[in-house]
Design a protein around this motif. Structure first.
Motif, PDB file in Angstrom:
ATOM      1  N   THR A  15      -8.927  -4.449   4.647  1.00  0.00           N
ATOM      2  CA  THR A  15      -9.145  -3.021   4.917  1.00  0.00           C
ATOM      3  C   THR A  15     -10.187  -2.495   3.931  1.00  0.00           C
ATOM      4  OG1 THR A  15      -7.249  -2.568   3.496  1.00  0.00           O
ATOM      5  CG2 THR A  15      -6.853  -2.583   5.865  1.00  0.00           C
ATOM      6  N   ASN A  38      -8.144   5.529   8.677  1.00  0.00           N
ATOM      7  CA  ASN A  38      -7.546   5.416   7.347  1.00  0.00           C
ATOM      8  C   ASN A  38      -6.058   5.056   7.390  1.00  0.00           C
ATOM      9  OD1 ASN A  38      -8.044   5.366   4.594  1.00  0.00           O
ATOM     10  ND2 ASN A  38      -7.293   7.445   4.277  1.00  0.00           N
ATOM     11  N   GLU A  39      -5.593   4.523   8.521  1.00  0.00           N
ATOM     12  CA  GLU A  39      -4.220   4.045   8.661  1.00  0.00           C
ATOM     13  C   GLU A  39      -4.260   2.552   8.981  1.00  0.00           C
ATOM     14  OE1 GLU A  39      -1.095   5.319   8.433  1.00  0.00           O
ATOM     15  OE2 GLU A  39      -1.859   7.195   7.617  1.00  0.00           O
ATOM     16  N   GLN A  65     -11.507   3.229  -1.344  1.00  0.00           N
ATOM     17  CA  GLN A  65     -10.822   4.406  -1.902  1.00  0.00           C
ATOM     18  C   GLN A  65     -10.081   4.042  -3.190  1.00  0.00           C
ATOM     19  OE1 GLN A  65      -8.334   6.289   1.029  1.00  0.00           O
ATOM     20  NE2 GLN A  65      -9.945   6.343   2.566  1.00  0.00           N
ATOM     21  N   GLU A  77      -7.486  -1.400  10.686  1.00  0.00           N
ATOM     22  CA  GLU A  77      -7.565  -0.111  10.004  1.00  0.00           C
ATOM     23  C   GLU A  77      -8.248   0.894  10.928  1.00  0.00           C
ATOM     24  OE1 GLU A  77      -9.077   1.592   5.653  1.00  0.00           O
ATOM     25  OE2 GLU A  77      -9.933  -0.235   6.487  1.00  0.00           O
ATOM     26  N   VAL A  79       0.845  -1.203   0.000  1.00  0.00           N
ATOM     27  CA  VAL A  79       0.000   0.000   0.000  1.00  0.00           C
ATOM     28  C   VAL A  79       0.880   1.253   0.000  1.00  0.00           C
ATOM     29  CG1 VAL A  79      -1.774   1.285   1.273  1.00  0.00           C
ATOM     30  CG2 VAL A  79      -1.879  -1.216   1.170  1.00  0.00           C
ATOM     31  N   LEU A 135      -9.953   1.416   2.862  1.00  0.00           N
ATOM     32  CA  LEU A 135      -8.866   1.668   1.923  1.00  0.00           C
ATOM     33  C   LEU A 135      -9.181   1.048   0.565  1.00  0.00           C
ATOM     34  CD1 LEU A 135      -6.039   2.844   1.538  1.00  0.00           C
ATOM     35  CD2 LEU A 135      -5.105   0.666   2.348  1.00  0.00           C
ATOM     36  N   CYS A 156      -5.061  -5.140  -0.140  1.00  0.00           N
ATOM     37  CA  CYS A 156      -6.222  -4.733   0.673  1.00  0.00           C
ATOM     38  C   CYS A 156      -7.050  -5.943   1.067  1.00  0.00           C
ATOM     39  CB  CYS A 156      -7.093  -3.740  -0.113  1.00  0.00           C
ATOM     40  SG  CYS A 156      -6.324  -2.135  -0.366  1.00  0.00           S
ATOM     41  N   ARG A 170       1.256   4.244  -2.953  1.00  0.00           N
ATOM     42  CA  ARG A 170       1.183   5.702  -2.736  1.00  0.00           C
ATOM     43  C   ARG A 170       2.383   6.402  -3.363  1.00  0.00           C
ATOM     44  NH1 ARG A 170      -0.468   5.136   3.606  1.00  0.00           N
ATOM     45  NH2 ARG A 170      -2.721   4.876   3.344  1.00  0.00           N
TER      46      ARG A 170
END
Length: 706
Positions: free
Chosen positions: A423, A656-657, A429, A653, A393, A426, A418, A397
């Motif tokens: 999660t 959002n971390e 998203q 999670e 992940v 995430l 994921c 990014r």
């Protein structure tokens, strides 16, 4: 004196030192004013590639003719310096020397190589203005230019203007349609060329055509093309032979490719060896690829980037680790470690080695100066497969913050991470990002979305993604959806989807049967699972693999049919595999078959003494049966052999971390508060259990506590 100078020029064309000496003699003897002599020296400089010397001489020439200009233009186009050639051509026309067929054809060749359609169209207008369109060389160059710029309709029109096209004209047109993978038109042109009867089919005709035959469905056509090559006596043309090797390998017949390779006894070039190694690698004939690579080293043929990318792709699994690292050493020795394609192949190789090698893959990735999308996708795939998934992940990014555009492989890899992390937020998203990037309906991204939503417990969203897929015949998406329902205990829905796959002629593969047999296992559909396993080879033409037997052993074990599971293992044509035996060991533990479990465990400990799985499962089984002494012996054995239990990791999670932790982990900055909360929750659960126990006792006595 002149004949002597010409003799010197003839002998000095392959030596810059001799040419310079001849040039000096010419100046000393006062012959530089002779245009013919100057043009000969100019031509020699350009053929040797010394364009700066050629241009200096050209500038100093007191008189120039069309040959002088054409020689310089040809020199620049041969060295792929189109802009310089174009400037010279412009200067030539301004000086009053109009371009002729030769200058136009040479410039068109340079334009074709650079794929500068705009310049090519300008030249075409000059061709028409000068009435050169019927000229064989100019016309062929126009065909080649339009074909390489992927304007095959214009190429065809230019071709029709040539009164008597030769093999170069035909081959250029055919190559244009090959470039667009228009197989039908390319072979129609081959037939027309043959029917014409005035032009001989040559190696330039067949070599491009054979590159189109790269699928098992074209195997018969490859054979026919090969027969035509033999009939025309082109079998010893190296370009044709190399193309035949690649074509046969791509069509799935490595044996035919090897036969062609062996037929080239003393005339194998680098492409020949590379093509055969690539063929072996592609079809998982790894040992043959390694043997051929070693043989290639002994023939002293210089290897190149393609050699290493092909052979490195054959290195996978623990058994090839030593050979793979030796290849890495050769790459370093040859100074190829900063070639992006080679480093990408090395990264992929290390990813396929045992889990510890992911560090080597990451080290290679970090040291690579010029990373491309393949580099990022390779490391993302490795992290999504072997973890840690949260790192995948983070890398995703970083990729998004770089100048490289994210593709479907990157989205697919991060969505799989994921899935492992479960999660949902995430994953949603990234789903939004995939939709924004128009990858939502891509079959690989869709399959990863189905997997992500399934593992996050939202099977309804997984089904929505499945329904929206653009390719309804995507085997990957169907397999993932079947497996999703299997993991949710909806085995009957999985079976219905399998029936739909069959009725809609979706291609079944070994993964399909792994998924459907897992569905039967999780739902207790014993007979259905056995019927599917028994029908795989006779009905669906798919030979059962180890994972299929393991799934059925699990199915029988869950149903308590341990003896039937044992019979199935004994009847396996593949022999006892550790994966199947571990599954059977789990079934024995679940059914309390201590004697059978001990026998299987002892065998596993002999063949895989370093694997912690068997020790842990045996230890748990002895705990269940309260056989403490036997459990202590297992732990003692682990200690003596240096085997340690690999700790399990959990993810959560929050805000959002993603946070990763294992048992008794105290690395988090808020670890004190976390453990206090766990203690409070544990006390509440204990109180709740004791309260329920009181309720149960009261109800047994016929009392109502409320």
């Amino acid at each position: 004196m002149k004949p002597l100078l010409f003799s010197l020029l003839e002998s000095s064309i392959f030596s810059f030192q001799k040419l310079s000496t001849t040039h000096c003699c010419t100046i000393k003897c006062g012959y530089m004013a002779d245009v013919y002599v100057s043009n000969r020296i100019l031509d020699s400089y350009t053929k040797l590639g010394f364009l700066s010397h050629a241009h200096k001489l050209f500038d100093e020439m007191p008189e120039r003719d069309s040959v002088s200009w054409n020689t310089m233009i040809s020199g620049y186009t041969s060295c792929v310096r189109l802009e310089s050639a174009w400037r010279l051509f412009t200067s030539m026309r301004r000086s009053g020397c109009k371009g002729d067929g030769y200058s136009l054809s040479r410039l068109l060749k340079g334009v074709a190589f650079a794929k500068r359609l705009d310049l090519g169209q300008q030249l075409h207008s000059l061709v028409l203005k000068g009435s050169y369109e019927c000229n064989l060389y100019v016309g062929s160059s126009l065909v080649d230019m339009y074909a390489k710029c992927e304007r095959v309709e214009d190429a065809f029109e230019a071709f029709q203007e040539i009164s008597e096209p030769n093999s170069v004209s035909w081959n250029a047109l055919i190559a244009g349609f090959v470039r667009l993978r228009d197989i039908k038109t390319a072979f129609w042109l081959l037939g027309s060329m043959e029917m014409e009867g005035t032009v001989r089919l040559d190696d330039g005709t067949f070599a491009p055509l054979l590159t189109l035959l790269d699928d098992p469905m074209f195997y018969s056509l490859s054979g026919q093309a090969h027969a035509k090559v033999l009939k025309l006596g082109l079998e010893q043309e190296i370009t044709v032979r190399n193309a035949l090797i690649t074509s046969y390998a791509d069509c799935g017949s490595v044996s035919d490719a090897k036969r062609v390779f062996d037929g080239l006894r003393g005339s194998k070039d680098l492409v020949t060896w590379n093509s055969m190694i690539a063929g072996f690698s592609k079809h998982e004939q790894k040992e043959s690829a390694f043997e051929l690579f070693i043989k290639m080293q002994r023939t002293w043929i210089e290897t190149d980037v393609y050699t290493y990318t092909s052979i490195l792709s054959a290195c996978s699994g623990e058994e090839h680790e030593i050979f793979g690292k030796s290849l890495h050493g050769l790459v370093l020795k040859k100074g190829l470690e900063q070639i992006t394609s080679v480093s990408n192949a090395l990264i992929s190789m290390y990813i396929q080695f045992p889990t510890g090698a992911i560090k080597d893959a990451l080290s290679l990735f970090e040291s690579l100066e010029s990373k491309d999308l393949v580099s990022w996708n390779s490391i993302l795939t490795g992290l999504s497969q072997k973890g840690p998934s949260e790192d995948a992940v983070k890398f995703f990014r970083c990729l998004r913050s770089s100048d490289i555009e994210v593709d479907d492989y990157a989205f697919s890899a991060v969505l799989r991470s994921c899935s492992d992390l479960a999660t949902l937020q995430l994953g949603q998203q990234i789903h939004a990002l995939a939709t924004k990037s128009s990858f939502e309906t891509n079959e690989f991204v869709t399959s990863s979305l189905i997997l992500m939503y399934s593992k996050c417990g939202v099977i309804e969203n997984a089904r929505k993604c499945f329904e929206q897929i653009s390719s309804k015949h995507s085997t990957v998406a169907w397999n993932t959806m079947i497996l999703g329902y299997a993991q949710h205990g909806s085995g009957q829905v999985s079976l219905d989807l399998f029936s739909q796959m069959c009725s809609q002629n979706v291609k079944l593969d070994h993964v399909t049967f792994t998924a459907i047999l897992t569905a039967c296992s999780h739902t207790g559909l014993v007979q259905e699972g056995l019927d599917l396993l028994n029908s795989m080879e006779p009905v669906y033409k798919i030979r059962p693999r180890v994972e299929h037997y393991a799934a059925v052993v699990d199915l029988l074990g869950r149903a308590g049919l341990v003896n039937k599971a044992k019979e199935l293992i004994e009847s396996m044509p593949l022999g006892p595999d550790p994966m199947v035996l571990k599954t059977f060991l789990g079934a024995c533990r679940a059914c309390g078959e201590i004697e059978m479990a001990t026998q299987v465990a002892n065998y596993l400990l002999e063949i895989e003494p370093e694997d912690h799985f068997t020790y842990v499962l045996l230890s748990h089984m002895y705990s269940d049966l309260k056989k403490w002494e036997e459990k202590a012996n297992v732990k003692k054995m682990m200690k003596e052999r240096g085997v340690k239990k690999v700790p399990g990791w959990s993810w959560i999670e929050v805000g959002n971390e993603v946070y990763a932790f294992n048992a008794e982990d105290r690395s988090h900055t808020l670890c004190q508060e976390i453990y206090l909360m766990i203690e409070d929750l544990t006390q509440e659960m204990q109180w709740f259990d004791s309260d329920n126990e009181f309720d149960d006792q009261a109800s047994l006595l016929g009392l109502n506590p409320y």
